[in-house]
Design a protein around this motif. Structure first.
Motif, short mmCIF file in Angstrom:
data_model
loop_
_atom_site.label_atom_id
_atom_site.label_comp_id
_atom_site.label_asym_id
_atom_site.label_seq_id
_atom_site.Cartn_x
_atom_site.Cartn_y
_atom_site.Cartn_z
N ILE A 1 0.67 4.61 -39.58
CA ILE A 1 -0.79 4.70 -39.39
C ILE A 1 -1.09 3.78 -38.20
CG2 ILE A 1 -3.06 4.34 -40.38
CD1 ILE A 1 -1.69 4.60 -43.16
N PRO A 2 -1.61 4.31 -37.12
CA PRO A 2 -1.78 3.51 -35.90
C PRO A 2 -2.64 2.27 -36.08
CG PRO A 2 -2.12 5.84 -35.43
CD PRO A 2 -2.03 5.70 -36.92
N ASP A 3 -2.42 1.33 -35.19
CA ASP A 3 -3.19 0.08 -35.17
C ASP A 3 -4.61 0.32 -34.65
OD1 ASP A 3 -3.52 -2.63 -35.53
OD2 ASP A 3 -2.46 -3.21 -33.70
N SER A 4 -4.77 1.28 -33.74
CA SER A 4 -6.07 1.53 -33.10
C SER A 4 -7.01 2.28 -34.04
CB SER A 4 -5.90 2.36 -31.83
OG SER A 4 -5.21 1.61 -30.86
N VAL A 5 -8.21 1.74 -34.17
CA VAL A 5 -9.25 2.36 -34.99
C VAL A 5 -10.50 2.47 -34.12
CG1 VAL A 5 -10.68 2.17 -37.06
CG2 VAL A 5 -8.32 1.29 -37.07
N ARG A 6 -10.98 3.69 -33.96
CA ARG A 6 -12.22 3.92 -33.21
C ARG A 6 -13.40 3.71 -34.15
NH1 ARG A 6 -15.49 8.78 -31.87
NH2 ARG A 6 -16.68 8.24 -30.00
N MET A 7 -14.34 2.88 -33.72
CA MET A 7 -15.55 2.60 -34.50
C MET A 7 -16.76 3.11 -33.75
SD MET A 7 -14.24 0.79 -37.05
CE MET A 7 -15.66 0.09 -37.82
N VAL A 8 -17.66 3.76 -34.48
CA VAL A 8 -18.93 4.22 -33.93
C VAL A 8 -20.04 3.66 -34.82
CG1 VAL A 8 -20.38 6.18 -33.32
CG2 VAL A 8 -17.91 6.31 -32.99
N ILE A 9 -20.96 2.94 -34.20
CA ILE A 9 -22.05 2.30 -34.94
C ILE A 9 -23.34 3.00 -34.57
CG2 ILE A 9 -23.35 0.17 -35.29
CD1 ILE A 9 -19.79 0.01 -34.02
N GLN A 10 -23.98 3.59 -35.57
CA GLN A 10 -25.28 4.23 -35.42
C GLN A 10 -26.26 3.27 -36.06
OE1 GLN A 10 -25.51 8.00 -37.49
NE2 GLN A 10 -27.58 7.53 -38.16
N ILE A 11 -27.19 2.73 -35.28
CA ILE A 11 -28.09 1.73 -35.85
C ILE A 11 -29.52 1.92 -35.36
CG2 ILE A 11 -27.62 0.01 -34.05
CD1 ILE A 11 -27.60 -2.06 -36.42
N GLU A 12 -30.46 1.79 -36.28
CA GLU A 12 -31.89 1.73 -35.96
C GLU A 12 -32.46 0.54 -36.70
OE1 GLU A 12 -34.24 5.28 -36.15
OE2 GLU A 12 -32.59 6.52 -35.42
N ALA A 13 -33.41 -0.12 -36.06
CA ALA A 13 -34.01 -1.31 -36.65
C ALA A 13 -35.52 -1.28 -36.40
CB ALA A 13 -33.38 -2.57 -36.08
N ILE A 14 -36.27 -1.77 -37.39
CA ILE A 14 -37.74 -1.69 -37.36
C ILE A 14 -38.32 -3.06 -37.02
CG2 ILE A 14 -39.77 -1.21 -38.77
CD1 ILE A 14 -37.95 0.55 -40.52
N LYS A 15 -39.29 -3.04 -36.10
CA LYS A 15 -39.97 -4.27 -35.68
C LYS A 15 -40.66 -4.92 -36.88
CE LYS A 15 -43.55 -5.91 -32.53
NZ LYS A 15 -44.52 -5.50 -31.50
#
Length: 190
Positions: free
Chosen positions: A175-189
């Motif tokens: 199992i490869p060492d490389s892991v692709r991460m995608v962060i979907q984020i929204e934040a409210i004032k």
């Protein structure tokens, strides 16, 4: 008299700029914020999953082109669509959620291109190990939500991690060492 007038205009301009430059706090909105990951499984298909529970705050000063973030991920909220695999990922081979119930990303280094956040560099703490991480923005926007009438900022960010840097060595090298991460984020004032 003209020097006094010019100084008055300059003073008003500086006051106006200082009023515009402000550090605004946003709280992570959980219904539109997820961390997903991808890793190739033994040279065959790509295994994907996500963490369903993210909390935290982001402070943003777009005029001064500054920001900071304190984001926490609940590793027990991992969801691959396979209950057995999720349980394995929660145990000591991977996230060891019994001993380390929190993953944290902290940053005080936001980079901008124009008025848009282009990357965020900070420290990722996983399994008690801290390593630097840069998240590249692929989208970023701020808007007023027409339903709630509240200001929201957010975007998509991505990076590739070497999991062994945090001591997650199970299955290497199959199992490869490389892991692709995608962060979907929204934040409210706030």
């Amino acid at each position: 008299m003209s020097k006094l007038f010019a100084l008055s205009i300059l003073g008003l301009s500086l006051c106006s700029f200082q009023a515009q430059a402000q550090n605004i706090t946003y709280e992570v909105e959980p219904d539109h914020s997820f961390v997903t990951f991808e890793v190739v499984h033994n040279g065959t298909s790509t295994t994907r999953g996500r963490f369903d529970t993210i909390t935290g705050t982001v402070q943003l000063d777009q005029a001064a082109k500054k920001g900071q973030a304190d984001i926490r991920i609940d590793p027990a909220s991992i969801n691959t669509g396979s209950k057995g695999f999720d349980e394995h990922l929660r145990d000591k081979d991977f996230f060891n959620v019994a001993a380390f119930p929190d993953v944290q990303f902290q940053s005080k280094a936001f980079a901008f291109e124009g008025d848009q956040v282009s990357s965020v560099t900070g420290t990722l703490t996983l399994l008690g190990v801290q390593q630097p991480v840069t998240l590249k923005a692929t989208h970023f926007n701020c808007y007023t939500n027409t339903r709630t009438q509240r200001d929201v900022c957010g975007g998509d960010f991505e990076t590739t991690l070497q999991r062994s840097q945090w001591g997650v060595n199970f299955g290497l090298p199959g199992i490869p060492d490389s892991v692709r991460m995608v962060i979907q984020i929204e934040a409210i004032k706030q």
